[in-house]
Design a protein around this motif. Structure first.
Motif, PDB file in Angstrom:
ATOM      1  N   PHE A 111       0.815  -1.211   0.000  1.00 49.39           N
ATOM      2  CA  PHE A 111       0.000   0.000   0.000  1.00 49.39           C
ATOM      3  C   PHE A 111       0.848   1.259   0.000  1.00 49.39           C
ATOM      4  N   LYS A 112       0.833   1.918  -1.136  1.00 50.76           N
ATOM      5  CA  LYS A 112       1.500   3.211  -1.182  1.00 50.76           C
ATOM      6  C   LYS A 112       0.455   4.198  -1.685  1.00 50.76           C
ATOM      7  N   LYS A 113       0.651   5.455  -1.392  1.00 51.37           N
ATOM      8  CA  LYS A 113      -0.348   6.460  -1.780  1.00 51.37           C
ATOM      9  C   LYS A 113      -0.291   6.649  -3.295  1.00 51.37           C
ATOM     10  N   GLN A 146     -10.951   9.997  -1.179  1.00 53.41           N
ATOM     11  CA  GLN A 146     -12.165  10.256  -0.381  1.00 53.41           C
ATOM     12  C   GLN A 146     -13.407   9.754  -1.107  1.00 53.41           C
ATOM     13  N   THR A 147     -13.449   9.997  -2.424  1.00 57.75           N
ATOM     14  CA  THR A 147     -14.585   9.545  -3.241  1.00 57.75           C
ATOM     15  C   THR A 147     -14.676   8.026  -3.196  1.00 57.75           C
ATOM     16  N   LEU A 148     -13.529   7.371  -3.286  1.00 53.71           N
ATOM     17  CA  LEU A 148     -13.491   5.902  -3.255  1.00 53.71           C
ATOM     18  C   LEU A 148     -13.942   5.400  -1.882  1.00 53.71           C
ATOM     19  N   ASP A 149     -13.402   6.007  -0.826  1.00 50.07           N
ATOM     20  CA  ASP A 149     -13.793   5.614   0.544  1.00 50.07           C
ATOM     21  C   ASP A 149     -15.313   5.735   0.723  1.00 50.07           C
ATOM     22  N   LYS A 150     -15.844   6.869   0.253  1.00 51.33           N
ATOM     23  CA  LYS A 150     -17.279   7.134   0.411  1.00 51.33           C
ATOM     24  C   LYS A 150     -18.104   6.149  -0.421  1.00 51.33           C
ATOM     25  N   GLY A 151     -17.620   5.866  -1.629  1.00 48.79           N
ATOM     26  CA  GLY A 151     -18.335   4.942  -2.524  1.00 48.79           C
ATOM     27  C   GLY A 151     -18.395   3.520  -1.983  1.00 48.79           C
ATOM     28  N   PHE A 168      -8.249   0.146  -3.898  1.00 48.05           N
ATOM     29  CA  PHE A 168      -9.566  -0.448  -3.638  1.00 48.05           C
ATOM     30  C   PHE A 168      -9.526  -1.286  -2.357  1.00 48.05           C
ATOM     31  N   VAL A 169      -8.554  -2.183  -2.269  1.00 51.62           N
ATOM     32  CA  VAL A 169      -8.457  -3.064  -1.096  1.00 51.62           C
ATOM     33  C   VAL A 169      -8.181  -2.234   0.155  1.00 51.62           C
ATOM     34  N   ASP A 170      -7.352  -1.204   0.006  1.00 50.95           N
ATOM     35  CA  ASP A 170      -7.021  -0.328   1.123  1.00 50.95           C
ATOM     36  C   ASP A 170      -8.287   0.372   1.642  1.00 50.95           C
ATOM     37  N   SER A 171      -9.090   0.887   0.724  1.00 51.43           N
ATOM     38  CA  SER A 171     -10.340   1.575   1.124  1.00 51.43           C
ATOM     39  C   SER A 171     -11.345   0.593   1.723  1.00 51.43           C
ATOM     40  N   PHE A 172     -11.417  -0.599   1.136  1.00 50.96           N
ATOM     41  CA  PHE A 172     -12.407  -1.589   1.564  1.00 50.96           C
ATOM     42  C   PHE A 172     -12.124  -2.087   2.988  1.00 50.96           C
TER      43      PHE A 172
END
Length: 324
Positions: free
Chosen positions: A4-6, A14-19, A318-322
Motif C-alpha cells: 500500500f502506497k499512496k 475520499q470519493t473511493l472511501d465514500k463509494g 480499492f483493497v485499502d479503502s475496503f
C-alpha cells in the motif's frame, strides 16, 4: 508487505472511501460478529470468515483462495490474534490480486497506436457491451468526459438502435460533455452506425471512438452474431478495431454480475470490465471476486452519481479503502 502506497490524490481517495462505505460497514459488522469473544484465529473463526466473505459477494472460489492463504499464515504463526485479522485480510487479498499485473492503473490513458496506411491517425476504438440498466450509457458519458478532460478528441457512436431511449440518453451525454455523436434512426443496423462513427472519427482525426451496443442477453446466439458483425464492419475502416471491448456490470446485483460476466465472455471476447453502482450497495466485494475469477482487468468502477465518480480501478487503493 509494502503493497500500500499512496497512489490516488486525497480527493479521489475520499470519493473511493465514500463509494465503498456501505460495503465496508456491512463487511465489518459481519466480521465483528464472526470474531466476537475470540482472541485467536482458529478453525471456528476461519469458518465464520469464509461465510462473511461469501455473503459479501466475494464469490466462493475467491473466498476459498483467501481462506487457504490465511490458513497458511496461521500454521506458520501459531498464535494469530483476531485483532490482526483485518490487516491480514487486506494483505492476503491484495496479494491474491497482485498475482496478475492488472488493476494497476492510476489515471485515464489510451495506448499509442501506429498511424494508418493513409498516414492518418488511428483512433482508439472502444466497444461497450452490457445488458440494459447496468449503467452502460452513463459509463460511456463519464468516460467521454474523462478522455476529453485529458485533451483527447472523442466521438460517440449510438449503435444500440433497439431502444429509442438508448439513443436519446447517449445524445444527452454527448451534449453535456460536448462531443460529437453519430446516430441513425431507431431500428437501424447497428453495424452500419458503427461504420459511420468510425469513418467520421477517422475523418475528424479523433483520438477515441466509443461505440455503444445493444445488451440483450436472452438470445446469446443473436447477440454473438450481432457483435461479431459490428466488429467485422468496423475493421473495414480501422483494421484492428475494436482495441478494447468493455463489459459494464452492475455491482449492486452481486452474484448476478458474475453470471452476466460469464454469459458475455461466452458470447464475445471481452477485454476489460467496468463495475458500476458500488456506492448504493453493500456488495462491493464482487469487484474482488470478478477481478480474481475472470482474469479480465476491471478497468473502471462507479462509486457515485457525479460525473467525476467513475474511477480507474486500482486494486491496491480499492483493497485499502475496503479494509481500512
Amino acid at each position: 508487505m509494502s503493497f500500500f502506497k499512496k497512489i490516488f490524490s486525497s480527493e479521489k481517495k475520499q470519493t473511493l472511501d465514500k463509494g465503498l462505505e456501505k460495503s465496508k460497514t456491512s463487511f465489518f459488522t459481519k466480521l465483528n460478529k464472526a470474531v466476537a469473544g475470540k482472541s485467536k484465529v482458529d478453525d471456528d473463526v476461519l469458518d465464520n470468515l469464509e461465510e462473511v466473505l461469501v455473503t459479501s459477494d466475494v464469490g466462493v472460489n475467491t473466498t476459498l483462495k483467501v481462506i487457504e492463504r490465511i490458513e497458511e499464515r496461521v500454521a506458520k504463526d501459531k498464535y494469530l490474534g483476531t485483532s490482526e485479522l483485518n490487516r491480514i485480510l487486506r494483505e492476503e487479498i491484495a496479494g491474491l490480486l497482485s498475482e496478475t499485473n492488472i488493476g494497476e492503473e492510476t489515471d485515464y490513458t489510451i495506448p499509442e497506436l501506429p498511424k494508418q496506411d493513409n498516414g492518418k491517425k488511428t483512433p482508439y476504438v472502444l466497444m461497450v457491451v452490457g445488458v440494459n440498466g447496468v449503467g452502460k450509457t452513463t459509463t460511456i458519458g463519464k468516460l467521454a468526459y474523462q478522455f476529453k478532460k485529458k485533451g483527447l478528441k472523442v466521438v460517440l457512436g449510438a449503435a444500440d438502435t433497439f431502444r429509442a431511449a438508448a439513443i436519446d440518453q447517449l445524445q444527452v451525454w454527448a451534449d453535456r460533455v460536448d462531443v460529437p455523436m453519430i446516430k441513425q434512426e431507431m431500428g437501424s443496423d447497428p453495424a452500419s452506425v458503427a461504420f459511420d462513427a468510425l469513418q467520421s472519427g477517422v475523418n475528424q482525426e479523433a483520438d477515441v471512438i466509443i461505440i455503444d451496443t445493444a445488451g440483450r442477453l436472452h438470445n446469446k446466439v443473436n447477440l454473438m452474431n450481432e457483435l461479431s458483425k459490428v466488429k467485422r464492419v468496423m475493421q473495414k475502416v480501422v483494421g484492428d478495431a475494436p482495441h478494447d471491448v468493455l463489459l459494464v456490470l452492475d455491482g449492486s446485483t452481486g452474484q448476478n454480475a458474475f453470471e452476466q460476466a460469464k454469459q458475455f465472455t461466452a458470447a464475445t471476447e471481452v477485454t476489460s470490465l467496468a463495475v458500476t453502482k458500488l456506492d448504493g450497495t453493500a456488495k462491493g466485494g464482487v469487484v474482488i471476486g470478478i477481478s480474481d475469477q475472470f482474469k479480465i482487468p476491471v478497468k473502471y468502477i462507479g462509486v457515485g452519481e457525479g460525473i467525476e465518480d467513475l474511477q480507474v480501478f486500482n486494486k491496491y487503493e480499492f483493497v485499502d479503502s475496503f479494509f481500512k
